[in-house]
Motif scaffolding. Structure first.
Motif, PDB file in Angstrom:
ATOM      1  N   ALA A 155      11.204 -37.402 -15.072  1.00  0.00           N
ATOM      2  CA  ALA A 155      11.767 -38.230 -16.133  1.00  0.00           C
ATOM      3  C   ALA A 155      12.466 -37.438 -17.228  1.00  0.00           C
ATOM      4  N   ARG A 156      12.037 -36.220 -17.464  1.00  0.00           N
ATOM      5  CA  ARG A 156      12.654 -35.470 -18.539  1.00  0.00           C
ATOM      6  C   ARG A 156      14.134 -35.279 -18.261  1.00  0.00           C
ATOM      7  N   ASP A 157      14.933 -35.788 -19.135  1.00  0.00           N
ATOM      8  CA  ASP A 157      16.371 -35.633 -19.030  1.00  0.00           C
ATOM      9  C   ASP A 157      16.706 -34.153 -19.195  1.00  0.00           C
ATOM     10  N   ALA A 158      17.332 -33.554 -18.186  1.00  0.00           N
ATOM     11  CA  ALA A 158      17.591 -32.112 -18.214  1.00  0.00           C
ATOM     12  C   ALA A 158      18.487 -31.718 -19.388  1.00  0.00           C
ATOM     13  N   LYS A 159      19.475 -32.533 -19.699  1.00  0.00           N
ATOM     14  CA  LYS A 159      20.357 -32.216 -20.812  1.00  0.00           C
ATOM     15  C   LYS A 159      19.593 -32.239 -22.141  1.00  0.00           C
ATOM     16  N   ARG A 210      28.552 -37.069 -14.945  1.00  0.00           N
ATOM     17  CA  ARG A 210      27.229 -37.178 -15.554  1.00  0.00           C
ATOM     18  C   ARG A 210      26.174 -36.498 -14.698  1.00  0.00           C
ATOM     19  N   ALA A 211      26.215 -36.768 -13.398  1.00  0.00           N
ATOM     20  CA  ALA A 211      25.226 -36.161 -12.503  1.00  0.00           C
ATOM     21  C   ALA A 211      25.405 -34.652 -12.434  1.00  0.00           C
ATOM     22  N   ALA A 212      26.664 -34.202 -12.459  1.00  0.00           N
ATOM     23  CA  ALA A 212      26.922 -32.759 -12.411  1.00  0.00           C
ATOM     24  C   ALA A 212      26.437 -32.073 -13.683  1.00  0.00           C
ATOM     25  N   GLU A 213      26.593 -32.730 -14.821  1.00  0.00           N
ATOM     26  CA  GLU A 213      26.098 -32.160 -16.076  1.00  0.00           C
ATOM     27  C   GLU A 213      24.579 -32.040 -16.050  1.00  0.00           C
ATOM     28  N   GLN A 214      23.915 -33.086 -15.565  1.00  0.00           N
ATOM     29  CA  GLN A 214      22.459 -33.040 -15.466  1.00  0.00           C
ATOM     30  C   GLN A 214      22.009 -31.915 -14.533  1.00  0.00           C
ATOM     31  N   ALA A 215      22.694 -31.788 -13.405  1.00  0.00           N
ATOM     32  CA  ALA A 215      22.333 -30.751 -12.442  1.00  0.00           C
ATOM     33  C   ALA A 215      22.578 -29.359 -13.004  1.00  0.00           C
ATOM     34  N   ALA A 216      23.662 -29.203 -13.746  1.00  0.00           N
ATOM     35  CA  ALA A 216      23.955 -27.896 -14.361  1.00  0.00           C
ATOM     36  C   ALA A 216      22.911 -27.551 -15.415  1.00  0.00           C
ATOM     37  N   ALA A 217      22.515 -28.556 -16.217  1.00  0.00           N
ATOM     38  CA  ALA A 217      21.484 -28.323 -17.230  1.00  0.00           C
ATOM     39  C   ALA A 217      20.167 -27.926 -16.565  1.00  0.00           C
ATOM     40  N   LYS A 218      19.836 -28.608 -15.476  1.00  0.00           N
ATOM     41  CA  LYS A 218      18.601 -28.284 -14.763  1.00  0.00           C
ATOM     42  C   LYS A 218      18.657 -26.865 -14.199  1.00  0.00           C
ATOM     43  N   ALA A 219      19.807 -26.502 -13.647  1.00  0.00           N
ATOM     44  CA  ALA A 219      19.962 -25.154 -13.084  1.00  0.00           C
ATOM     45  C   ALA A 219      19.818 -24.092 -14.173  1.00  0.00           C
ATOM     46  N   LEU A 220      20.372 -24.375 -15.352  1.00  0.00           N
ATOM     47  CA  LEU A 220      20.284 -23.400 -16.436  1.00  0.00           C
ATOM     48  C   LEU A 220      18.846 -23.301 -16.968  1.00  0.00           C
ATOM     49  N   LEU A 221      18.159 -24.426 -17.049  1.00  0.00           N
ATOM     50  CA  LEU A 221      16.763 -24.396 -17.464  1.00  0.00           C
ATOM     51  C   LEU A 221      15.917 -23.560 -16.496  1.00  0.00           C
ATOM     52  N   GLU A 222      16.192 -23.716 -15.221  1.00  0.00           N
ATOM     53  CA  GLU A 222      15.447 -22.929 -14.222  1.00  0.00           C
ATOM     54  C   GLU A 222      15.756 -21.446 -14.364  1.00  0.00           C
ATOM     55  N   ARG A 223      17.015 -21.136 -14.650  1.00  0.00           N
ATOM     56  CA  ARG A 223      17.395 -19.736 -14.833  1.00  0.00           C
ATOM     57  C   ARG A 223      16.704 -19.151 -16.062  1.00  0.00           C
ATOM     58  N   LEU A 224      16.543 -19.959 -17.080  1.00  0.00           N
ATOM     59  CA  LEU A 224      15.906 -19.506 -18.325  1.00  0.00           C
ATOM     60  C   LEU A 224      14.384 -19.496 -18.213  1.00  0.00           C
ATOM     61  N   GLY A 225      13.873 -20.098 -17.128  1.00  0.00           N
ATOM     62  CA  GLY A 225      12.425 -20.170 -16.973  1.00  0.00           C
ATOM     63  C   GLY A 225      11.802 -21.188 -17.903  1.00  0.00           C
ATOM     64  N   ALA A 226      12.608 -22.173 -18.317  1.00  0.00           N
ATOM     65  CA  ALA A 226      12.119 -23.182 -19.273  1.00  0.00           C
ATOM     66  C   ALA A 226      11.553 -24.401 -18.546  1.00  0.00           C
TER      67      ALA A 226
END
Length: 226
Positions: A155-159, A210-226
């Motif tokens: 549920a957490r919105d990645a953006k 919109r979906a691509a932005e969410q996916a990019a945010a999720k990918a960046l969070l994973e890279r940051l270890g967040a």
């Protein structure tokens, strides 16, 4: 009215036998084939959105009796958003039974996210009008079951999460930049890059911005270890 073989099979997939089959036909009729004697599904879509919201709000409250409104809201939004409705529609092959005009068929209408999401809501309304709230609730809870069970992690919105991560470290809000687009006009793929002003970035591709932005945010969070 007797349903076609395809719509009879669709009834089996959704788990509801229509006493008023004309409601099912209307729910899968797109505005591109509407006429004075053939109603489209837009009014049903409006109703179905509300029925879906009530069922899922009840389900979330019952599932976690101690959750605050702030905890419930993102879970609810994740379950009712158009992308989720479209995903459910694909699982039950709703696109295969849609009644579309020729131009919509040629432009890939059976695969369009917005069109599928709208039709899924219309089908829910048709079930509600045909069998009442309990019938609609039964179908919704079955089709959304695995999503309800996993909503705590999804549920957490990645953006939103990425923005909170950045703000917590004194950084500016993330920027989302379209760096590429490919695929045919009726089914484009957008490549979006999420960027932070500390130089960190990650890209992702999806069928909508919109979906691509969410996916990019999720990918960046994973890279940051967040």
């Amino acid at each position: 009215m007797k349903l076609s073989t395809e719509l009879q099979a669709f009834e089996d997939r959704i788990g509801h036998d229509f006493a008023r089959p004309e409601l099912l036909v209307r729910s899968v009729t797109h505005s591109s084939v509407a006429s004075p004697t053939r109603q489209d599904n837009q009014r049903l879509e409006f109703l179905g959105d509300r029925v879906l919201g009530l069922v899922l709000a009840e389900a979330l409250l019952a599932r976690d009796t101690g959750a605050s409104e702030g905890q419930l809201a993102p879970r609810f939004n994740a379950l009712v958003r158009k992308e989720t409705c479209a995903d459910v529609a694909r699982e039950i092959e709703l696109g295969e039974v849609l009644k579309l005009g020729r131009s919509e068929q040629l432009s890939g209408g059976r695969r369009k996210q917005a069109l599928l999401g709208d039709a899924m809501e219309a089908v829910i309304a048709a079930i509600y009008l045909d069998g009442g709230f309990d019938a609609a609730k039964q179908v919704i809870l079955r089709l959304w079951s695995k999503r309800i069970d996993s909503v705590d992690t999804d549920a957490r919105d990645a953006k939103t999460s990425l923005q909170e991560w950045a703000q917590g470290r004194g950084l500016a809000p993330p920027a989302y930049v379209e760096i590429g687009r490919d695929g045919p006009d009726h089914a484009p793929q957008f490549c979006i890059e999420a960027r932070l002003d500390n130089g960190e970035k990650a890209a992702a591709k999806a069928g909508s911005k919109r979906a691509a932005e969410q996916a990019a945010a999720k990918a960046l969070l994973e890279r940051l270890g967040a």
